[in-house]
Design a protein around this motif. Structure first.
Motif, PDB file in Angstrom:
ATOM      1  N   ALA A 179      40.875   8.723  31.158  1.00  0.00           N
ATOM      2  CA  ALA A 179      40.720  10.173  30.985  1.00  0.00           C
ATOM      3  C   ALA A 179      39.242  10.196  31.248  1.00  0.00           C
ATOM      4  O   ALA A 179      38.438   9.404  30.340  1.00  0.00           O
ATOM      5  CB  ALA A 179      40.997  10.720  29.503  1.00  0.00           C
ATOM      6  N   THR A 195      41.581  18.673  25.338  1.00  0.00           N
ATOM      7  CA  THR A 195      42.630  18.038  24.562  1.00  0.00           C
ATOM      8  C   THR A 195      43.999  17.509  25.453  1.00  0.00           C
ATOM      9  O   THR A 195      44.392  16.467  25.106  1.00  0.00           O
ATOM     10  CB  THR A 195      43.079  18.807  23.375  1.00  0.00           C
ATOM     11  OG1 THR A 195      43.534  19.954  23.625  1.00  0.00           O
ATOM     12  CG2 THR A 195      42.058  19.057  22.364  1.00  0.00           C
ATOM     13  N   VAL A 222      42.820  14.328  27.412  1.00  0.00           N
ATOM     14  CA  VAL A 222      42.736  12.899  27.156  1.00  0.00           C
ATOM     15  C   VAL A 222      44.038  12.584  26.416  1.00  0.00           C
ATOM     16  O   VAL A 222      44.156  10.914  25.885  1.00  0.00           O
ATOM     17  CB  VAL A 222      41.832  13.025  25.758  1.00  0.00           C
ATOM     18  CG1 VAL A 222      40.383  13.474  26.208  1.00  0.00           C
ATOM     19  CG2 VAL A 222      42.251  13.779  24.483  1.00  0.00           C
ATOM     20  N   LYS A 223      45.379  13.133  26.349  1.00  0.00           N
ATOM     21  CA  LYS A 223      46.317  12.587  25.943  1.00  0.00           C
ATOM     22  C   LYS A 223      46.854  11.310  26.307  1.00  0.00           C
ATOM     23  O   LYS A 223      47.008  11.400  27.538  1.00  0.00           O
ATOM     24  CB  LYS A 223      47.591  13.749  26.166  1.00  0.00           C
ATOM     25  CG  LYS A 223      47.586  14.813  24.947  1.00  0.00           C
ATOM     26  CD  LYS A 223      48.928  15.801  25.058  1.00  0.00           C
ATOM     27  CE  LYS A 223      48.530  16.769  24.135  1.00  0.00           C
ATOM     28  NZ  LYS A 223      49.590  17.944  24.424  1.00  0.00           N
ATOM     29  N   ALA A 248      45.525   8.627  26.766  1.00  0.00           N
ATOM     30  CA  ALA A 248      44.582   7.644  27.531  1.00  0.00           C
ATOM     31  C   ALA A 248      44.167   6.327  27.114  1.00  0.00           C
ATOM     32  O   ALA A 248      44.152   6.273  25.721  1.00  0.00           O
ATOM     33  CB  ALA A 248      43.340   8.462  27.632  1.00  0.00           C
ATOM     34  N   LEU A 289      38.651   6.322  27.703  1.00  0.00           N
ATOM     35  CA  LEU A 289      37.929   7.811  27.639  1.00  0.00           C
ATOM     36  C   LEU A 289      36.722   7.634  28.133  1.00  0.00           C
ATOM     37  O   LEU A 289      35.864   6.773  27.490  1.00  0.00           O
ATOM     38  CB  LEU A 289      37.890   8.115  26.173  1.00  0.00           C
ATOM     39  CG  LEU A 289      37.917   9.606  25.628  1.00  0.00           C
ATOM     40  CD1 LEU A 289      39.091  10.294  26.315  1.00  0.00           C
ATOM     41  CD2 LEU A 289      38.201   9.662  24.184  1.00  0.00           C
ATOM     42  N   THR A 340      43.606  11.482  21.516  1.00  0.00           N
ATOM     43  CA  THR A 340      44.289  10.608  22.743  1.00  0.00           C
ATOM     44  C   THR A 340      45.711  10.239  22.157  1.00  0.00           C
ATOM     45  O   THR A 340      46.662   9.920  22.800  1.00  0.00           O
ATOM     46  CB  THR A 340      43.734   9.284  23.011  1.00  0.00           C
ATOM     47  OG1 THR A 340      43.494   8.412  22.072  1.00  0.00           O
ATOM     48  CG2 THR A 340      42.294   9.779  23.450  1.00  0.00           C
ATOM     49  N   ASN A 354      46.504   7.384  20.893  1.00  0.00           N
ATOM     50  CA  ASN A 354      46.535   6.103  21.420  1.00  0.00           C
ATOM     51  C   ASN A 354      45.477   5.314  20.575  1.00  0.00           C
ATOM     52  O   ASN A 354      44.467   5.462  20.714  1.00  0.00           O
ATOM     53  CB  ASN A 354      46.403   5.877  22.909  1.00  0.00           C
ATOM     54  CG  ASN A 354      46.542   4.447  23.311  1.00  0.00           C
ATOM     55  OD1 ASN A 354      46.678   3.656  22.710  1.00  0.00           O
ATOM     56  ND2 ASN A 354      46.391   4.190  24.656  1.00  0.00           N
ATOM     57  N   THR A 382      42.744   3.029  22.228  1.00  0.00           N
ATOM     58  CA  THR A 382      41.949   3.620  23.240  1.00  0.00           C
ATOM     59  C   THR A 382      40.530   2.995  23.263  1.00  0.00           C
ATOM     60  O   THR A 382      39.927   2.984  22.214  1.00  0.00           O
ATOM     61  CB  THR A 382      41.703   5.165  23.080  1.00  0.00           C
ATOM     62  OG1 THR A 382      43.189   5.890  23.257  1.00  0.00           O
ATOM     63  CG2 THR A 382      40.829   5.885  24.263  1.00  0.00           C
TER      64      THR A 382
END
Length: 340
Positions: A157, A217, A220-221, A223, A226, A260, A262, A265
């Protein structure tokens, strides 16, 4: 021969499988360097380094990479040569091509690096133009592969100014490599249509997804990485006040990193970064807008998820790989590309 004698002016000069090869070869060269194993593939070669724009990483990386490969680099700054002022790019290319074995160019107009390649008769490497940043991409995706062991199925992202050279290159390179790219940027700063269409064409072949949105927002989900860049590109003439206010919602901070969803990330930045007040320009801008940082907070930049300095160090290994394969008469079997 896949690479020998070729220039690297933009990512699409090579195929996706060739870009994968460059990344793997850069990782290999990094190991050789770590183990102090000499690799003078360019012994006796002379490299011209042409710089219209100032540079820390690109100049250092090309210089050290050339030395490690046994070549001699010669720096030619904008005060040293008459490129485009008293001597045409074409004439300069012919002169340099008669003396040097390879040419690096870092500057503004993509047409200049294209002209150098057309008329010099030697490999030319794009160290950055306003349109593309291909050597950066090999380092970026090399960093991603080192962190996760593979590029397959990964998502990167990018948030911030989505119309600059880095965003263009990430979008297209990600699509070529099968890495999904999600861009979060204001409508006025989203990638141009021709760049999107180019990326989408590659994504259809690789299965990567391209997602561009104003909603940071959403961008970035999920990802795995970043990524951001400075909000004002070198030499860009804009309304700074308008640009900063437009992009402040796209700042990478602890809150955005958490969004994210995650836990693994990583955070990337091609540098330089305005993450604190330790530079005169950074202090001026952060004071003006009454913020502690611009595109990335110091907390995240210095934090455990940040791989920005590994990424910066990888510029040298990536550039070394690019110069070696295009100028070093290396044996690269066709079977490698048949399998990828």
């Amino acid at each position: 021969m896949h690479f020998q004698g070729k220039s690297f002016l933009k990512e699409i000069d090579f195929t996706g499988s060739e870009l994968h090869y460059l990344i793997d070869f850069a990782i290999h060269l990094k190991q050789l360097k770590k183990q102090h194993i000499p690799h003078p593939y360019l012994a006796g070669k002379n490299i011209a380094l042409l710089f219209e724009k100032t540079s820390t990483r690109t100049r250092s990386a090309f210089t050290v990479a050339a030395n490690d490969l046994g070549a001699h680099p010669e720096f030619l700054g904008k005060e040293d040569i008459q490129l485009g002022e008293k001597e045409s790019v074409s004439d300069t290319a012919k002169v340099l091509g008669s003396m040097f074995d390879g040419i690096e160019f870092r500057g503004f107009d993509q047409q200049v690096v294209e002209q150098l390649a057309a008329d010099s008769g030697v490999p030319v490497w794009n160290g950055l133009t306003d349109s593309w940043h291909p050597t950066q991409m090999i380092a970026d995706f090399m960093t991603l592969k080192e962190q996760f062991g593979t590029l397959e199925g990964k998502t990167l992202a990018y948030v911030g100014d989505g119309r600059n050279n880095v965003a263009n290159s990430l979008l297209v390179t990600g699509a070529m490599l099968g890495v999904s790219i999600q861009i979060g940027a204001p409508l006025a700063l989203q990638p141009e249509k021709w760049v999107r269409e180019l990326a989408e064409g590659y994504a259809e072949q690789t299965g990567a997804t391209i997602f561009i949105t104003e909603e940071v927002t959403e961008a970035v989900k999920g990802a795995d990485a970043l990524y951001t860049d400075v909000w004002i590109s070198m030499g860009e003439s804009i309304d700074v006040d308008e640009r900063v206010k437009l992009l402040l919602p796209y700042q990478i901070n602890a809150d955005l990193l958490q969004k994210t969803g995650n836990p693994d990330t990583i955070v990337l930045h091609c540098l330089p970064a305005f993450h604190d007040k330790q530079t005169s320009k950074g202090k001026q801008l952060t004071d003006q807008f009454q913020v502690a940082a611009l595109e990335i907070t110091d907390e995240v930049f210095q934090g455990p998820k940040s791989k920005v300095f590994e990424q910066a160090g990888n510029r040298m290994h990536a550039i070394k790989a690019i110069m070696a394969v295009t100028l070093g008469n290396l044996f690269i079997p066709d079977t490698f590309f048949e399998q990828t």
